[in-house]
Every structure is written in structure tokens, then in C-alpha cells.
Motif scaffolding. Structure first.
Motif, PDB file in Angstrom:
ATOM      1  N   GLY A 116       0.793  -1.225   0.000  1.00  0.00           N
ATOM      2  CA  GLY A 116       0.000   0.000   0.000  1.00  0.00           C
ATOM      3  C   GLY A 116       0.826   1.275   0.000  1.00  0.00           C
ATOM      4  O   GLY A 116       0.332   2.336   0.400  1.00  0.00           O
ATOM      5  N   LEU A 117       2.078   1.213  -0.453  1.00  0.00           N
ATOM      6  CA  LEU A 117       2.917   2.413  -0.526  1.00  0.00           C
ATOM      7  C   LEU A 117       2.246   3.481  -1.384  1.00  0.00           C
ATOM      8  O   LEU A 117       1.752   3.194  -2.483  1.00  0.00           O
ATOM      9  CB  LEU A 117       4.282   2.064  -1.130  1.00  0.00           C
ATOM     10  CG  LEU A 117       5.237   3.245  -1.370  1.00  0.00           C
ATOM     11  CD1 LEU A 117       5.749   3.805  -0.045  1.00  0.00           C
ATOM     12  CD2 LEU A 117       6.403   2.826  -2.260  1.00  0.00           C
ATOM     13  N   GLU A 118       2.238   4.705  -0.878  1.00  0.00           N
ATOM     14  CA  GLU A 118       1.722   5.841  -1.646  1.00  0.00           C
ATOM     15  C   GLU A 118       2.902   6.699  -2.097  1.00  0.00           C
ATOM     16  O   GLU A 118       3.729   7.114  -1.279  1.00  0.00           O
ATOM     17  CB  GLU A 118       0.759   6.672  -0.784  1.00  0.00           C
ATOM     18  CG  GLU A 118      -0.494   5.905  -0.355  1.00  0.00           C
ATOM     19  CD  GLU A 118      -1.395   6.735   0.532  1.00  0.00           C
ATOM     20  OE1 GLU A 118      -1.367   7.982   0.440  1.00  0.00           O
ATOM     21  OE2 GLU A 118      -2.143   6.125   1.344  1.00  0.00           O
ATOM     22  N   PHE A 119       2.980   6.933  -3.412  1.00  0.00           N
ATOM     23  CA  PHE A 119       4.067   7.736  -3.975  1.00  0.00           C
ATOM     24  C   PHE A 119       3.635   8.227  -5.348  1.00  0.00           C
ATOM     25  O   PHE A 119       2.658   7.730  -5.929  1.00  0.00           O
ATOM     26  CB  PHE A 119       5.362   6.923  -4.085  1.00  0.00           C
ATOM     27  CG  PHE A 119       5.352   5.896  -5.186  1.00  0.00           C
ATOM     28  CD1 PHE A 119       6.037   6.120  -6.376  1.00  0.00           C
ATOM     29  CD2 PHE A 119       4.652   4.704  -5.052  1.00  0.00           C
ATOM     30  CE1 PHE A 119       6.013   5.191  -7.398  1.00  0.00           C
ATOM     31  CE2 PHE A 119       4.637   3.763  -6.063  1.00  0.00           C
ATOM     32  CZ  PHE A 119       5.323   4.007  -7.246  1.00  0.00           C
ATOM     33  N   ASP A 120       4.363   9.203  -5.867  1.00  0.00           N
ATOM     34  CA  ASP A 120       4.103   9.720  -7.211  1.00  0.00           C
ATOM     35  C   ASP A 120       4.872   8.855  -8.212  1.00  0.00           C
ATOM     36  O   ASP A 120       6.104   8.895  -8.246  1.00  0.00           O
ATOM     37  CB  ASP A 120       4.567  11.180  -7.311  1.00  0.00           C
ATOM     38  CG  ASP A 120       4.351  11.772  -8.693  1.00  0.00           C
ATOM     39  OD1 ASP A 120       3.825  11.071  -9.581  1.00  0.00           O
ATOM     40  OD2 ASP A 120       4.724  12.949  -8.896  1.00  0.00           O
ATOM     41  N   PRO A 121       4.188   8.069  -9.044  1.00  0.00           N
ATOM     42  CA  PRO A 121       4.901   7.181  -9.979  1.00  0.00           C
ATOM     43  C   PRO A 121       5.699   7.929 -11.032  1.00  0.00           C
ATOM     44  O   PRO A 121       6.569   7.339 -11.675  1.00  0.00           O
ATOM     45  CB  PRO A 121       3.768   6.363 -10.611  1.00  0.00           C
ATOM     46  CG  PRO A 121       2.538   7.169 -10.408  1.00  0.00           C
ATOM     47  CD  PRO A 121       2.735   7.920  -9.133  1.00  0.00           C
ATOM     48  N   ARG A 122       5.434   9.222 -11.213  1.00  0.00           N
ATOM     49  CA  ARG A 122       6.221  10.032 -12.156  1.00  0.00           C
ATOM     50  C   ARG A 122       7.301  10.840 -11.441  1.00  0.00           C
ATOM     51  O   ARG A 122       7.927  11.706 -12.048  1.00  0.00           O
ATOM     52  CB  ARG A 122       5.316  10.973 -12.946  1.00  0.00           C
ATOM     53  CG  ARG A 122       4.308  10.232 -13.824  1.00  0.00           C
ATOM     54  CD  ARG A 122       3.380  11.198 -14.555  1.00  0.00           C
ATOM     55  NE  ARG A 122       2.612  11.992 -13.600  1.00  0.00           N
ATOM     56  CZ  ARG A 122       1.483  11.591 -13.021  1.00  0.00           C
ATOM     57  NH1 ARG A 122       1.012  10.379 -13.270  1.00  0.00           N
ATOM     58  NH2 ARG A 122       0.835  12.371 -12.171  1.00  0.00           N
ATOM     59  N   GLY A 123       7.505  10.545 -10.157  1.00  0.00           N
ATOM     60  CA  GLY A 123       8.396  11.367  -9.352  1.00  0.00           C
ATOM     61  C   GLY A 123       9.819  10.867  -9.243  1.00  0.00           C
ATOM     62  O   GLY A 123      10.628  11.460  -8.514  1.00  0.00           O
ATOM     63  N   PHE A 124      10.166   9.783  -9.974  1.00  0.00           N
ATOM     64  CA  PHE A 124      11.499   9.201  -9.836  1.00  0.00           C
ATOM     65  C   PHE A 124      12.077   8.842 -11.193  1.00  0.00           C
ATOM     66  O   PHE A 124      11.355   8.429 -12.101  1.00  0.00           O
ATOM     67  CB  PHE A 124      11.452   7.931  -8.962  1.00  0.00           C
ATOM     68  CG  PHE A 124      11.134   8.196  -7.520  1.00  0.00           C
ATOM     69  CD1 PHE A 124      12.139   8.406  -6.589  1.00  0.00           C
ATOM     70  CD2 PHE A 124       9.809   8.265  -7.095  1.00  0.00           C
ATOM     71  CE1 PHE A 124      11.843   8.667  -5.262  1.00  0.00           C
ATOM     72  CE2 PHE A 124       9.497   8.521  -5.775  1.00  0.00           C
ATOM     73  CZ  PHE A 124      10.518   8.719  -4.852  1.00  0.00           C
ATOM     74  N   ASP A 125      13.405   8.993 -11.304  1.00  0.00           N
ATOM     75  CA  ASP A 125      14.136   8.608 -12.508  1.00  0.00           C
ATOM     76  C   ASP A 125      15.091   7.460 -12.205  1.00  0.00           C
ATOM     77  O   ASP A 125      15.677   7.393 -11.118  1.00  0.00           O
ATOM     78  CB  ASP A 125      14.958   9.792 -13.048  1.00  0.00           C
ATOM     79  CG  ASP A 125      14.090  10.864 -13.678  1.00  0.00           C
ATOM     80  OD1 ASP A 125      13.153  10.507 -14.419  1.00  0.00           O
ATOM     81  OD2 ASP A 125      14.357  12.063 -13.424  1.00  0.00           O
ATOM     82  N   HIS A 126      15.250   6.582 -13.182  1.00  0.00           N
ATOM     83  CA  HIS A 126      16.252   5.515 -13.133  1.00  0.00           C
ATOM     84  C   HIS A 126      17.639   6.122 -13.340  1.00  0.00           C
ATOM     85  O   HIS A 126      17.848   6.927 -14.239  1.00  0.00           O
ATOM     86  CB  HIS A 126      15.944   4.498 -14.227  1.00  0.00           C
ATOM     87  CG  HIS A 126      17.056   3.552 -14.536  1.00  0.00           C
ATOM     88  ND1 HIS A 126      17.472   2.571 -13.649  1.00  0.00           N
ATOM     89  CD2 HIS A 126      17.852   3.429 -15.630  1.00  0.00           C
ATOM     90  CE1 HIS A 126      18.462   1.879 -14.194  1.00  0.00           C
ATOM     91  NE2 HIS A 126      18.717   2.379 -15.392  1.00  0.00           N
ATOM     92  N   TYR A 127      18.587   5.719 -12.491  1.00  0.00           N
ATOM     93  CA  TYR A 127      19.961   6.223 -12.590  1.00  0.00           C
ATOM     94  C   TYR A 127      20.911   5.072 -12.312  1.00  0.00           C
ATOM     95  O   TYR A 127      20.874   4.466 -11.236  1.00  0.00           O
ATOM     96  CB  TYR A 127      20.171   7.349 -11.581  1.00  0.00           C
ATOM     97  CG  TYR A 127      21.532   8.005 -11.612  1.00  0.00           C
ATOM     98  CD1 TYR A 127      22.052   8.527 -12.795  1.00  0.00           C
ATOM     99  CD2 TYR A 127      22.298   8.119 -10.450  1.00  0.00           C
ATOM    100  CE1 TYR A 127      23.298   9.149 -12.816  1.00  0.00           C
ATOM    101  CE2 TYR A 127      23.536   8.738 -10.471  1.00  0.00           C
ATOM    102  CZ  TYR A 127      24.028   9.240 -11.654  1.00  0.00           C
ATOM    103  OH  TYR A 127      25.260   9.849 -11.681  1.00  0.00           O
TER     104      TYR A 127
END
Length: 304
Positions: free
Chosen positions: A214-225
Motif C-alpha cells: 500500500g505504498l503511496e508515492f508519485d509514480p512520475r516522481g522518480f528517474d532511473h539512474y
């Protein structure tokens, strides 16, 4: 509370925001990794498969009749087919994997192709204590750990893990793949593919937590590095926040700021001699090593 929840709380609380890559692997993550293995940039799979194809008969002879073959982190069960096709009267096959539904489907497909084979899947985290079926009376217990997954451990963790396997394989042997040190550009391309599949695989750790915990987060808020760290001879994978990112897990809120990251994977690269030294320290006798023509990848036969 599951170990996944414990580990994700600890990672998000810091200070180094690091979590095990084993949490990539729910059914979606396992499917994405199968896609990675087919990518033109991702050399480890095709290089290791070529080595297994070239030396399968010799490897089967080393395993001997009535061997119990145990594959750790079994996944799609594709590489093990190359060994099973050559094994003489295989006692049984024991695939161990953390992703239960994916493992059981793969076992069904394998059973159709090898109807006489005794298959006992074990759904477990192979890095922790797990139960295996009894060892065979007349044959060896053979561990199979392909795919350079040993590189996901730090050298200290790899030593501890290999010691655990040496005890578990008691008197048998381990066939293990280890990726070799090479030109950084090859490594960079392998972990930053043009199709973006590795990026989706990396982000799946958060999506897995969303589905399961049930983690809540912005799926567009992270980049792969992903980048090569030459001092430690390893690829590092991170999830980098785009601006300040707030995540909520089981009623607790966390914040990742620009310049921070969630460190999701290491992939250590070895020299043949360096890997064999760790194996010896763990109590194995390195008896043979096979490498490809470019010296990009190695297969090791370690006697327990």
C-alpha cells in the motif's frame, strides 16, 4: 509485518536509503527481467548461455548420476534446461525463488518438457534460512547460481552467502556465474538500455511496494539512474527523486529531497582470481573456470 515492509521502512528512514534488489521480483518484476535478458545491450545472459551450451556435456559429467540440482533465484528456469538435457538420471531438481506464482508457472512449463523429472519448487528467500528436500543417497547435491546474481552482494555478503551454500551443499559442488571487470562503456549500456526496460524494472520496486504494502508515492516522481563505480568495480542503480518526493507507508511519511536517492542495486564485477579467492575463503575448492572469448563473463565449478 513482512520483511519487505521492515526493509523499506529502514531504507526510507535512511541514512543511506539502501534496499535489497530482491524486492524487484514480484511477478511483474520477474517478467521485466526476462525482457532485460533479451535486450541487445544486456550481454550477461547471452554470454552465459553460450558458455553453458558449449560446456553442458562436461558440466553434466562433473555432476554425475543421481545428482540433486538446486537452482538459487531460479526465475524462468531457462538456463537450467541446458544442463538437464545432458544430466544422467537426475535425482531431482529443486528451484528456489522468492516470487512464488512466477516460479510455479515456470515449473509447470519445465515439467511438460521433462515429464520424468522430479521437481520440488521451494518458494523462499534463498539468501536466508530455507528448507530443502533431503539430499540424495547415491548422488551429489549440486548448486546452480547463474546470471551473475552473486554480484548483487557486497564482497562481505558474498562471502557469508557462499559459506551458507558450502554447508548446504556439503560434499557436493556449486556452478556459479560471475560477471567480469570490463570497459565501463559496455557496462553503462547494459544497465541503461535504449528501450528503457531496465528503468521500468528499477521503478518496479516501488510499484511492488504499492501493490503489496500500500505504498503511496508519485509514480512520475522518480528517474532511473545507473552508473559504474570504478573504485568498487560495480554498477550502482538508484531511483532519483524529481524534486521533493513524499512517500507514505503504513501510516508513516518519508521525504526524499533532490540530491538524495533510493539505492536499489549493486552489481559487482570480478576478476577470475578475485572471485576464486572469495570462494576459497568460504570453504570451496575452485576446480575449474570457463570464460568467453572476450573475457566478459565467467562460470566457476566450486567443490564444496
Amino acid at each position: 509485518m513482512s520483511s519487505f515492509a521492515d526493509d523499506l521502512h529502514a531504507a526510507l528512514a535512511g541514512p543511506d536509503h539502501s534496499i535489497s534488489p530482491k524486492y524487484f521480483y514480484d511477478a511483474k518484476g520477474s517478467a521485466l527481467f526476462e525482457q532485460i535478458c533479451e535486450l541487445p545491450e544486456y550481454y550477461p545472459t547471452r554470454t552465459e548461455v553460450a558458455l553453458l551450451q558449449r560446456h553442458a556435456a562436461e558440466l553434466a559429467q562433473r555432476m554425475g548420476p543421481q545428482a540433486q540440482l538446486i537452482e538459487y533465484g531460479a526465475g524462468a528456469l531457462m538456463k537450467v534446461r541446458l544442463l538437464l538435457a545432458h544430466l544422467d538420471r537426475c535425482h531431482s531438481f529443486v528451484p528456489v525463488d522468492i516470487s512464488g506464482p512466477h516460479l510455479l508457472e515456470a515449473c509447470k512449463a519445465l515439467q511438460r518438457d521433462f515429464p520424468a523429472l522430479s521437481i520440488t519448487p521451494v518458494v523462499a528467500d534463498f539468501t536466508r534460512d530455507h528448507e530443502l528436500p533431503p539430499a540424495p543417497d547415491g548422488g551429489q547435491r549440486i548448486g546452480f547460481f547463474p546470471g551473475s546474481s552473486i554480484g548483487n552482494f557486497t564482497p562481505e555478503e558474498a562471502l557469508s552467502f557462499l559459506r551458507m551454500l558450502r554447508e548446504e551443499l556439503d560434499g557436493g559442488a556449486l556452478l556459479i556465474g560471475a560477471d567480469l571487470i570490463k570497459e565501463p562503456g559496455v557496462l553503462h549500456a547494459a544497465y541503461n538500455d535504449a528501450a528503457g526496460i531496465t528503468g521500468r524494472f528499477n521503478l518496479n520496486l516501488l510499484h511492488h511496494a504499492q501493490r503489496e504494502l500500500g505504498l503511496e508515492f508519485d509514480p512520475r516522481g522518480f528517474d532511473h539512474y545507473a552508473f559504474y563505480e570504478p573504485r568498487h568495480h560495480r554498477i550502482e542503480m538508484h531511483l532519483m527523486p524529481r524534486g521533493v518526493q513524499e512517500l507514505q507507508l503504513q501510516g508513516r511519511r518519508y521525504r526524499l529531497s533532490p540530491g538524495e536517492s533510493l539505492h536499489t542495486e549493486n552489481s559487482h564485477k570480478y576478476s577470475v582470481e578475485g572471485f576464486q579467492a572469495i570462494a576459497r575463503e568460504a570453504g570451496f575448492d575452485p576446480q575449474h573456470c570457463w570464460t568467453d572469448d572476450k573475457n566478459w563473463f565467467s562460470l566457476h565449478w566450486l567443490k564444496a
